[in-house]
Design a protein around this motif. Structure first.
Motif, PDB file in Angstrom:
ATOM      1  N   PRO A 150      -3.574 -10.978  -2.195  1.00 20.60           N
ATOM      2  CA  PRO A 150      -2.720 -10.829  -1.026  1.00 20.60           C
ATOM      3  C   PRO A 150      -3.549 -10.738   0.242  1.00 20.60           C
ATOM      4  CG  PRO A 150      -2.840  -8.778  -2.248  1.00 20.60           C
ATOM      5  CD  PRO A 150      -3.624  -9.766  -3.026  1.00 20.60           C
ATOM      6  N   GLU A 185       0.090  -7.782   3.028  1.00 24.99           N
ATOM      7  CA  GLU A 185       0.917  -8.208   1.906  1.00 24.99           C
ATOM      8  C   GLU A 185       0.782  -7.183   0.786  1.00 24.99           C
ATOM      9  OE1 GLU A 185      -0.661 -12.012   0.963  1.00 24.99           O
ATOM     10  OE2 GLU A 185       0.443 -13.018   2.562  1.00 24.99           O
ATOM     11  N   PRO A 193       1.388  -6.526  -3.090  1.00 29.29           N
ATOM     12  CA  PRO A 193       1.759  -7.098  -4.382  1.00 29.29           C
ATOM     13  C   PRO A 193       2.445  -6.079  -5.269  1.00 29.29           C
ATOM     14  CG  PRO A 193      -0.586  -6.657  -4.335  1.00 29.29           C
ATOM     15  CD  PRO A 193      -0.038  -6.202  -3.030  1.00 29.29           C
ATOM     16  N   ILE A 249       4.941 -10.744  -3.944  1.00 31.19           N
ATOM     17  CA  ILE A 249       4.160 -10.318  -2.777  1.00 31.19           C
ATOM     18  C   ILE A 249       5.028 -10.457  -1.524  1.00 31.19           C
ATOM     19  CG2 ILE A 249       2.099 -10.733  -1.379  1.00 31.19           C
ATOM     20  CD1 ILE A 249       0.751 -11.801  -3.871  1.00 31.19           C
TER      21      ILE A 249
END
Lengths: 233, 146
Positions: free
Chosen positions: A36, A40, A42, A190
């Protein structure tokens, strides 16, 4: 010492290439977890919809599967390892390029046609399965209906469509995700920020109406009000 | 960007070069310019540099894309599509590596690479004293044909 610090650097920032990981750069050796970018988050979650989707193709190979979420190494590896042909469309990217934030444009028949020619220009009955993920969740009703119709057209009879909807309530913004297949029942999800939500209501009734031309529609309600929908042509 | 050192021994099409036609090469090729037509490097590696724009059907042993390709690609061993690359076309290959951020539109067909048959060992031949040395350079260039 320098080798040690280099390895420490790779560990801290995450591998960028096969050379970093020391793994052979082939499909089968791709990292299990995606990398990521900053911001972001995950998350791994089980997916009954995914299980059902691929369960429908059990024992078959050489099928054509279209992934509308863009090309991720994990999905390519998984689908091609089952012996299927992988097709990729970065659907939301084309959606964003075509309409931007202009909601009114999504009702314009000319623009809808242009968008569908860019994103789903395939012969009728080309695919055994389509992984739409959450791509349909951001569309206004006119565009959404035209897209669902086109998806049905490009599916073979008895073909399956998997789509995901995050909320049954009306919201101004909804989170946007990428979906990476870990195994038959597990997705890595994500989050990539938020997008403007559709005015369409994605409760069971709304979804039944959306996929009314399909032979059957099956819902799986997961945690966080997430609905996985399998529609069969 | 492909480091300069790793391009040793390969032909290069620089970023200010535009070629329309067919390219056949018997050595690795680095394309950082524009190519329209076809590119065939049967047993060699093709690298499309970050400035490269290829509007062509491509056949090579290995393809590494950092720039843009529009056309079908056959890479008998592997293809690598890097982060900022853009590939629109159908891919046939034995192995694929695609980085997050790459744009790909098309299909991927994984084909098992067939092991090459070992070349028949030539029988020892008596060597003539007047044997002519082979011109190693012959055919060893990337030819651009109009």
């Amino acid at each position: 010492m320098s080798l040690l610090s280099e390895r420490l650097k790779i560990f801290l920032r995450g591998p960028r290439s096969s050379a970093d990981t020391g793994l052979p750069a082939n499909g089968g050796a791709a990292p299990k977890l995606a990398r990521p970018a900053a911001g972001e988050v995950p998350e791994t979650r089980s997916s009954r919809g995914l299980d059902q989707f691929f369960g429908s193709f059990r024992g078959q190979a050489g099928l054509s599967i279209l992934d509308l979420g863009g090309a991720f190494q994990e999905n390519i590896n998984f689908i091609t390892s089952l012996g299927h042909k992988f097709y990729s469309e970065d659907f939301l990217r084309i959606f964003q390029e075509t309409f931007g934030e202009d909601i009114a444009d999504q009702s314009n028949p000319g623009r809808i046609d242009y968008f569908l020619r860019r994103s789903l220009e395939y012969p009728d009955e080309q695919f055994d399965g389509v992984l739409a993920w959450d791509a349909l969740e951001y569309m206004e009703p006119a565009l959404l209906a035209a897209t669902a119709d086109r998806l049905r057209r490009i599916l073979k009879p008895k073909g399956y469509l998997l789509s995901i909807f995050h909320s049954a309530e009306r919201k101004r913004m909804v989170p946007c995700y990428s979906f990476r297949i870990q195994d038959l029942r597990t997705l890595q999800v994500i989050r990539h920020g938020e997008r403007t939500a559709s005015q369409q209501l994605f409760n069971n009734r709304g979804l039944e109406k959306l996929f009314h031309k399909f032979e059957s529609v099956k819902f799986f309600l997961a945690r966080d009000s997430l609905r996985e929908v399998i529609a069969r042509k | 960007m492909e480091p300069e050192s790793s391009r040793g021994g390969s032909a290069t099409i620089g970023k200010a070069v535009k070629i329309a036609g067919q390219i056949f090469s018997r050595e690795d090729l680095y394309v950082d310019g524009d190519v329209e037509g076809t590119i065939e490097l049967m047993d060699h590696k093709l690298t499309i540099g970050p400035n490269g724009k290829v509007h062509a059907g491509v056949k090579a042993r290995e393809v590494v894309a950092l720039g843009a390709i529009q056309g079908n690609v056959e890479a008998s061993e592997r293809i690598e599509i890097r982060k900022d690359a853009k590939l629109v076309g159908d891919i046939k290959t034995a192995r694929i590596v695609i980085e997050d951020g790459a744009y790909f539109k098309g299909s991927i067909d994984i084909v098992k690479s067939e092991p090459k048959a070992a070349p028949n060992q030539p029988r020892p031949q008596p060597v003539s004293a007047a044997a002519v040395p082979v011109n190693a350079a012959a055919g060893n260039v990337a030819d651009a044909k109009r």
